[in-house]
Enzyme design. Structure first.
Site, PDB file in Angstrom:
ATOM      1  N   ASP A  45       0.849  -1.201   0.000  1.00 23.65           N
ATOM      2  CA  ASP A  45       0.000   0.000   0.000  1.00 23.65           C
ATOM      3  C   ASP A  45       0.886   1.253   0.000  1.00 23.65           C
ATOM      4  OD1 ASP A  45       0.884  -0.115   2.614  1.00 23.65           O
ATOM      5  OD2 ASP A  45      -1.087   0.100   3.543  1.00 23.65           O
ATOM      6  N   SER A  46       2.203   1.039   0.042  1.00 29.40           N
ATOM      7  CA  SER A  46       3.141   2.155  -0.182  1.00 29.40           C
ATOM      8  C   SER A  46       2.908   2.770  -1.557  1.00 29.40           C
ATOM      9  CB  SER A  46       4.594   1.678  -0.043  1.00 29.40           C
ATOM     10  OG  SER A  46       4.833   0.514  -0.813  1.00 29.40           O
ATOM     11  N   ASP A  84      -1.166  -6.223  -0.592  1.00 32.62           N
ATOM     12  CA  ASP A  84      -1.158  -5.609   0.735  1.00 32.62           C
ATOM     13  C   ASP A  84      -2.545  -5.060   1.067  1.00 32.62           C
ATOM     14  OD1 ASP A  84       0.077  -4.806   3.033  1.00 32.62           O
ATOM     15  OD2 ASP A  84       1.106  -3.083   2.146  1.00 32.62           O
ATOM     16  N   LYS A 114      -1.099  -9.595   2.594  1.00 37.07           N
ATOM     17  CA  LYS A 114      -0.340  -9.210   3.792  1.00 37.07           C
ATOM     18  C   LYS A 114      -1.185  -8.230   4.590  1.00 37.07           C
ATOM     19  CE  LYS A 114       3.057  -5.954   3.681  1.00 37.07           C
ATOM     20  NZ  LYS A 114       2.510  -5.008   4.666  1.00 37.07           N
ATOM     21  N   GLU A 116      -1.172  -5.873   8.533  1.00 40.11           N
ATOM     22  CA  GLU A 116      -0.326  -5.366   9.614  1.00 40.11           C
ATOM     23  C   GLU A 116      -0.924  -5.645  10.989  1.00 40.11           C
ATOM     24  OE1 GLU A 116       0.535  -1.193   9.060  1.00 40.11           O
ATOM     25  OE2 GLU A 116       1.079  -1.474   6.961  1.00 40.11           O
ATOM     26  N   GLU A 184       9.516  -5.260  10.017  1.00 36.31           N
ATOM     27  CA  GLU A 184      10.008  -3.989   9.454  1.00 36.31           C
ATOM     28  C   GLU A 184      10.600  -3.081  10.523  1.00 36.31           C
ATOM     29  OE1 GLU A 184       7.132  -1.829   7.122  1.00 36.31           O
ATOM     30  OE2 GLU A 184       8.460  -0.098   6.887  1.00 36.31           O
TER      31      GLU A 184
HETATM   32  O1  KIV Z   1       3.379  -1.068   1.630  1.00 32.05           O
HETATM   33  C1  KIV Z   1       4.511  -1.546   1.627  1.00 32.05           C
HETATM   34  O2  KIV Z   1       5.273  -1.471   0.666  1.00 32.05           O
HETATM   35  C2  KIV Z   1       4.928  -2.226   2.832  1.00 32.05           C
HETATM   36  C3  KIV Z   1       6.381  -2.209   3.109  1.00 32.05           C
HETATM   37  C4  KIV Z   1       6.786  -0.893   3.616  1.00 32.05           C
HETATM   38  C5  KIV Z   1       6.753  -3.256   4.048  1.00 32.05           C
HETATM   39  O3  KIV Z   1       4.123  -2.677   3.580  1.00 32.05           O
END
Ligand code: KIV
Length: 285
Positions: A45-46, A84, A114, A116, A184
């Site tokens: 989600d980056s 994500d 994924k 968090e 992380e």
């Molecule tokens: O969103 C992302 O790219 C991530 C990384 C920072 C681990 O979750």
């Protein structure tokens, strides 16, 4: 090369081979990463910051994620892809989490998702999603969706108690049924302690050299995203500068009429067609 499965990742851990993990958000980048031989791609989600220009990951939606995962899948058909889960796509209930995790698989062809956190509600989500048949990667340490509670974007687990808490969180994520975990922004000693106690692949981003694999945000490691660069990033290239130079040259070429060069960058017409065309034009005018 055929697409790796979780069995391959478990075997790599057994053999002491490092798992190479990298983010991608679009077709072209995914294609290059597959060609380079990365084992696993994260559509993080980056993308909110890297591609959409937000200050944080909070505004990213499920539709944003699905669209980018689809593009990455088209670019890397033979690579294991992790989607994500964005902010508020799984926090509300197990049902919401399963529905949205399902979209990554059904609409975008992702191999895993994924999410968090490691609190009781999050481990409930992990359990629910994996019981629906979807592979879940946990994510602990510096978790951007918890930025407010963490007091900003800074390394975690630097005190003895916080470090021990992270080791316990990793165990909880494993026990909830995740197939892997991403750690992380923690000291190497914490990455090492988690890895030594884990029965699943531990991937690290800023978690030191001892984890089973490494992740980087591709735009950081090629010098494309320069708003800020975390300490753990190694810069392999300066693509941002290369592109800016190319754009600047183009701007100068167009303004000075160096581009396009007639004949070199233009389509040609046979002489007789051109002559007839000019005659026809003359008559029209
Ligand atoms: O969103 C992302 O790219 C991530 C990384 C920072 C681990 O979750």
């Amino acid at each position: 090369m055929s697409k790796k499965t979780i069995n391959d990742f478990y075997q790599m851990v057994k053999n002491g081979e490092k798992i190479v993990y990298l983010t991608a958000y679009d077709y072209l980048t995914a294609k290059m990463e597959e060609k380079a031989g990365v084992d696993m791609i994260l559509v993080g989600d980056s993308l909110g910051m890297v591609c959409l220009g937000y200050d944080t990951t909070f505004p990213v939606t499920m539709d944003d994620m699905v669209r980018h995962c689809q593009a990455v899948r088209r670019g890397a058909p033979n690579t294991f892809i992790v989607g994500d889960m964005p902010y508020m796509s799984y926090q509300i209930s197990d049902e919401q989490a399963i529905t949205n995790a399902g979209r990554f698989v059904k609409e975008a062809g992702c191999d895993a998702i994924k999410l968090e956190g490691a609190g009781a509600q999050i481990t409930s989500r992990i359990k629910a999603i994996q019981e629906a048949g979807i592979l879940v990667m946990g994510h602990i340490g510096l978790t951007p969706q918890f930025m407010g509670q963490l007091g900003g974007y800074k390394a975690q687990g630097r005190s003895a108690k916080a470090a021990l808490n992270l080791v316990k969180q990793a165990k909880r994520v494993e026990e909830a049924g995740a197939f892997s975990i991403l750690v992380e922004g923690v000291p190497s000693a914490v990455g090492k302690a988690i890895t030594e106690r884990a029965n699943f692949p531990v991937l690290g981003i800023g978690a030191g050299p001892y984890t089973h694999g490494q992740l980087l945000i591709y735009a950081d490691m090629v010098g494309l995203y320069d708003n800020f660069t975390p300490k753990f990033v190694k810069k392999y290239s300066n693509v941002g500068e290369v592109l800016t130079n190319a754009f600047t040259e183009y701007v100068n070429d167009v303004r000075s009429q160096q581009f396009p060069e007639d004949g070199k960058h233009t389509y040609l017409m046979k002489d007789d067609e051109k002559a007839e065309f000019l005659t026809l034009l003359e008559k029209e005018d």
